[in-house]
Design a protein around this motif. Structure first.
Motif, PDB file in Angstrom:
ATOM      1  N   ASP A  74       0.811  -1.225   0.000  1.00 20.46           N
ATOM      2  CA  ASP A  74       0.000   0.000   0.000  1.00 20.46           C
ATOM      3  C   ASP A  74       0.845   1.275   0.000  1.00 20.46           C
ATOM      4  N   GLU A  75       1.906   1.318   0.781  1.00 22.09           N
ATOM      5  CA  GLU A  75       2.757   2.504   0.842  1.00 22.09           C
ATOM      6  C   GLU A  75       4.199   2.091   1.094  1.00 22.09           C
ATOM      7  N   CYS A  76       5.114   3.007   0.799  1.00 23.20           N
ATOM      8  CA  CYS A  76       6.524   2.781   1.118  1.00 23.20           C
ATOM      9  C   CYS A  76       7.104   4.085   1.663  1.00 23.20           C
ATOM     10  N   PRO A  77       7.353   4.160   2.977  1.00 22.33           N
ATOM     11  CA  PRO A  77       7.946   5.364   3.556  1.00 22.33           C
ATOM     12  C   PRO A  77       9.460   5.420   3.322  1.00 22.33           C
ATOM     13  N   VAL A  78       9.977   6.623   3.145  1.00 24.90           N
ATOM     14  CA  VAL A  78      11.415   6.849   2.978  1.00 24.90           C
ATOM     15  C   VAL A  78      11.826   7.944   3.962  1.00 24.90           C
ATOM     16  N   TYR A  79      12.825   7.626   4.786  1.00 18.90           N
ATOM     17  CA  TYR A  79      13.329   8.560   5.802  1.00 18.90           C
ATOM     18  C   TYR A  79      14.647   9.123   5.299  1.00 18.90           C
ATOM     19  N   ILE A  80      14.750  10.445   5.238  1.00 20.43           N
ATOM     20  CA  ILE A  80      15.938  11.097   4.694  1.00 20.43           C
ATOM     21  C   ILE A  80      16.766  11.684   5.834  1.00 20.43           C
ATOM     22  N   THR A  81      18.005  11.218   5.936  1.00 19.01           N
ATOM     23  CA  THR A  81      18.947  11.791   6.896  1.00 19.01           C
ATOM     24  C   THR A  81      20.113  12.381   6.100  1.00 19.01           C
ATOM     25  N   TYR A  82      21.069  12.945   6.809  1.00 20.07           N
ATOM     26  CA  TYR A  82      22.179  13.632   6.138  1.00 20.07           C
ATOM     27  C   TYR A  82      23.502  13.186   6.735  1.00 20.07           C
ATOM     28  N   ASN A  83      24.427  12.782   5.870  1.00 21.23           N
ATOM     29  CA  ASN A  83      25.759  12.375   6.309  1.00 21.23           C
ATOM     30  C   ASN A  83      26.669  13.600   6.281  1.00 21.23           C
ATOM     31  N   LYS A  84      27.077  14.055   7.455  1.00 18.80           N
ATOM     32  CA  LYS A  84      27.903  15.269   7.539  1.00 18.80           C
ATOM     33  C   LYS A  84      29.304  15.059   6.978  1.00 18.80           C
ATOM     34  N   ASN A 137      18.865   8.223   1.830  1.00 20.87           N
ATOM     35  CA  ASN A 137      17.455   7.856   1.742  1.00 20.87           C
ATOM     36  C   ASN A 137      17.290   6.429   2.233  1.00 20.87           C
ATOM     37  N   GLU A 138      16.643   6.273   3.376  1.00 22.29           N
ATOM     38  CA  GLU A 138      16.466   4.950   3.976  1.00 22.29           C
ATOM     39  C   GLU A 138      15.030   4.479   3.758  1.00 22.29           C
ATOM     40  N   ILE A 139      14.876   3.360   3.072  1.00 23.86           N
ATOM     41  CA  ILE A 139      13.560   2.784   2.835  1.00 23.86           C
ATOM     42  C   ILE A 139      13.116   2.062   4.099  1.00 23.86           C
TER      43      ILE A 139
END
Length: 198
Positions: free
Chosen positions: A39-49, A56-58
């Motif tokens: 039904d859905e696929c969330p993607v969490y975006i973090t930042y590598n300093k 982009n983490e699925i």
């Protein structure tokens, strides 16, 4: 006009570099497949300093909890909880970087909380793992977040400086009054069962 063209060329090169470094061709196919099935696929975006690149983490939809399950617009959510399974050693290192005392760090311990993990193999972990909960919420127009394990707070109420949640999700089809959408195969299962019975 020449400056604008040159600027666009440089931005396109940067976008291509980010796309390639984060293996977005593969991730895009995976996101499409997950949303069609789940039904859905969330993607969490973090930042590598260190690399100055986004990550982009699925996520599995089982690992994301919305403050309002009736609203599919992520940015309207009062809060979002993200559950991740991480190695204890990584969480201890993260806590030390955040200045958490050694007395509190000793409470970052492995657990067997894999009941809600998606997939049979996810329930059989090799490393000593622990659940990390990230809470995202908006206050005064900014996104704040905190992170904690069951017994230890690692990051507490940090202002990200962002105005939008660093989370997105692909819905296969919108479903009115439901944040999770509706996938392609939701009704195919029942059809297949009926065909098998027939």
């Amino acid at each position: 006009k020449e400056v604008a063209v040159k600027t666009c060329e440089l931005l396109n090169k940067l976008a291509s570099r980010v796309w390639e470094k984060d293996n977005m061709d593969y991730k895009t196919r995976s996101i499409s497949k997950h949303s069609a099935i789940n039904d859905e696929c969330p993607v969490y975006i973090t930042y590598n300093k260190e690399t100055n690149l986004p990550i982009n983490e699925i996520l599995s939809k089982n690992d994301v909890y919305y403050g309002n399950e009736n609203d599919s617009d992520i940015q309207n959510q009062p809060y979002i909880l993200i559950k991740q399974r991480k190695p204890v050693s990584n969480l201890v290192e993260m806590a030390r970087k955040e200045g958490v005392s050694e007395e509190k760090i000793q409470y970052i311990i492995g657990d067997n909380d894999t009941f809600e993990e998606a997939g049979d193999h996810a329930k059989e972990e090799i490393d000593n793992m622990c659940t990390l909960i990230t809470k995202l919420y908006k206050k005064d127009g900014n996104v704040y977040f905190s992170q904690a394990t069951e017994y230890c707070v690692i990051k507490e109420d940090k202002n990200t400086g962002l105005t939008l949640y660093p989370l997105t999700h692909m819905l296969w089809e919108e479903k009115e009054g439901y944040a999770r959408g509706e996938g392609e195969v939701r009704f195919l299962t029942f059809n297949q069962i009926e065909i098998n019975k027939t």
